[in-house]
Design a protein around this motif. Structure first.
Motif, PDB file in Angstrom:
ATOM      1  N   GLY A  46       0.820  -1.204   0.000  1.00  0.00           N
ATOM      2  CA  GLY A  46       0.000   0.000   0.000  1.00  0.00           C
ATOM      3  C   GLY A  46       0.848   1.245   0.000  1.00  0.00           C
ATOM      4  O   GLY A  46       2.078   1.204   0.053  1.00  0.00           O
ATOM      5  N   TYR A  47       0.160   2.376  -0.042  1.00  0.00           N
ATOM      6  CA  TYR A  47       0.801   3.674  -0.146  1.00  0.00           C
ATOM      7  C   TYR A  47       1.877   3.861   0.916  1.00  0.00           C
ATOM      8  O   TYR A  47       1.613   3.743   2.110  1.00  0.00           O
ATOM      9  N   GLY A  48       3.095   4.091   0.452  1.00  0.00           N
ATOM     10  CA  GLY A  48       4.219   4.349   1.339  1.00  0.00           C
ATOM     11  C   GLY A  48       4.940   3.112   1.836  1.00  0.00           C
ATOM     12  O   GLY A  48       6.091   3.178   2.225  1.00  0.00           O
ATOM     13  N   TYR A  49       4.271   1.959   1.813  1.00  0.00           N
ATOM     14  CA  TYR A  49       4.839   0.732   2.363  1.00  0.00           C
ATOM     15  C   TYR A  49       5.579  -0.112   1.333  1.00  0.00           C
ATOM     16  O   TYR A  49       6.136  -1.143   1.689  1.00  0.00           O
ATOM     17  N   HIS A  56       5.606  10.423  -2.526  1.00  0.00           N
ATOM     18  CA  HIS A  56       6.294  11.388  -3.386  1.00  0.00           C
ATOM     19  C   HIS A  56       6.353  12.741  -2.681  1.00  0.00           C
ATOM     20  O   HIS A  56       5.447  13.552  -2.805  1.00  0.00           O
ATOM     21  N   VAL A  57       7.432  12.980  -1.933  1.00  0.00           N
ATOM     22  CA  VAL A  57       7.540  14.200  -1.136  1.00  0.00           C
ATOM     23  C   VAL A  57       8.199  15.348  -1.885  1.00  0.00           C
ATOM     24  O   VAL A  57       8.026  16.509  -1.518  1.00  0.00           O
ATOM     25  N   THR A 117       8.488  -0.011   7.629  1.00  0.00           N
ATOM     26  CA  THR A 117       9.373   0.511   6.599  1.00  0.00           C
ATOM     27  C   THR A 117       8.561   1.348   5.625  1.00  0.00           C
ATOM     28  O   THR A 117       7.547   0.881   5.103  1.00  0.00           O
ATOM     29  N   LEU A 118       9.001   2.594   5.407  1.00  0.00           N
ATOM     30  CA  LEU A 118       8.354   3.484   4.451  1.00  0.00           C
ATOM     31  C   LEU A 118       9.340   3.865   3.356  1.00  0.00           C
ATOM     32  O   LEU A 118      10.532   4.018   3.604  1.00  0.00           O
ATOM     33  N   TYR A 119       8.814   4.033   2.137  1.00  0.00           N
ATOM     34  CA  TYR A 119       9.605   4.369   0.956  1.00  0.00           C
ATOM     35  C   TYR A 119       9.250   5.788   0.525  1.00  0.00           C
ATOM     36  O   TYR A 119       8.082   6.093   0.290  1.00  0.00           O
ATOM     37  N   LEU A 120      10.265   6.664   0.408  1.00  0.00           N
ATOM     38  CA  LEU A 120      10.049   8.055   0.032  1.00  0.00           C
ATOM     39  C   LEU A 120      10.789   8.386  -1.255  1.00  0.00           C
ATOM     40  O   LEU A 120      11.929   7.965  -1.460  1.00  0.00           O
ATOM     41  N   ARG A 129       0.333  12.222   1.413  1.00  0.00           N
ATOM     42  CA  ARG A 129      -0.679  11.930   2.424  1.00  0.00           C
ATOM     43  C   ARG A 129      -0.078  10.926   3.393  1.00  0.00           C
ATOM     44  O   ARG A 129       1.009  10.414   3.163  1.00  0.00           O
ATOM     45  N   ALA A 130      -0.771  10.647   4.445  1.00  0.00           N
ATOM     46  CA  ALA A 130      -0.262   9.727   5.457  1.00  0.00           C
ATOM     47  C   ALA A 130      -0.546   8.293   5.039  1.00  0.00           C
ATOM     48  O   ALA A 130      -1.646   7.979   4.587  1.00  0.00           O
ATOM     49  N   PRO A 131       0.433   7.407   5.202  1.00  0.00           N
ATOM     50  CA  PRO A 131       0.169   5.985   4.950  1.00  0.00           C
ATOM     51  C   PRO A 131      -0.803   5.441   5.989  1.00  0.00           C
ATOM     52  O   PRO A 131      -0.986   6.037   7.060  1.00  0.00           O
ATOM     53  N   GLU A 132      -1.404   4.319   5.696  1.00  0.00           N
ATOM     54  CA  GLU A 132      -2.326   3.685   6.636  1.00  0.00           C
ATOM     55  C   GLU A 132      -1.634   3.518   7.988  1.00  0.00           C
ATOM     56  O   GLU A 132      -0.477   3.104   8.061  1.00  0.00           O
TER      57      GLU A 132
END
Length: 137
Positions: A46-49, A56-57, A117-120, A129-132
């Motif tokens: 999912g988003y960010g994971y 996408h910052v 773990t988050l991917y930027l 936006r914020a990940p779940e």
């Protein structure tokens, strides 16, 4: 000749195999080399994971730091983060080099059983936006 910090951050992907790493929850004072990070097989999708749906910052390293400083746990807890390194080469018209790599962070907050773990993506800006499981202040 004195090199500016911004120039170091812009040139780092072209000059190093890995990227800067920090064990602190604030912006490092000097970059240190690290190796490329492999994706975590058990990470949630999912988003960010995942590398397929990074956050996408934009804004380079400063954009990443600003995003992470505004990221909060579900009840507003301040997050802690540690940059693990980079992974996942991709082409990007937004990068001064025509390509980039995602930055990988381990993120936690009080009450979270284990870090996630988050991917930027520091090169491309899309409405972050914020990940779940997280909020933005």
């Amino acid at each position: 000749m004195k090199t500016s910090r911004l120039a170091l951050h812009l040139l780092a992907p072209a000059l190093m195999v890995g990227c800067a790493s920090s064990t602190a929850s604030t912006r490092p004072t000097e970059p240190t080399p690290t190796t490329e990070v492999a994706a975590t097989p058990a990470a949630p999708s999912g988003y960010g994971y995942s590398e397929d749906e990074p956050i996408h910052v934009g804004g380079g390293v400063d954009g990443e730091m600003e995003y992470l400083e505004h990221l909060r746990g579900p009840q507003g807890q301040k997050v802690r983060y540690e940059r693990r390194g980079s992974c996942c080469f991709f082409e990007s018209k937004e990068s001064p080099f025509g390509s980039g790599m995602l930055d990988v962070y381990d993120v936690s907050y009080d009450g979270l059983a284990q870090p996630v773990t988050l991917y930027l993506n520091m090169y491309e800006l899309k409405e972050p936006r914020a990940p779940e499981g997280f909020t933005l202040d």
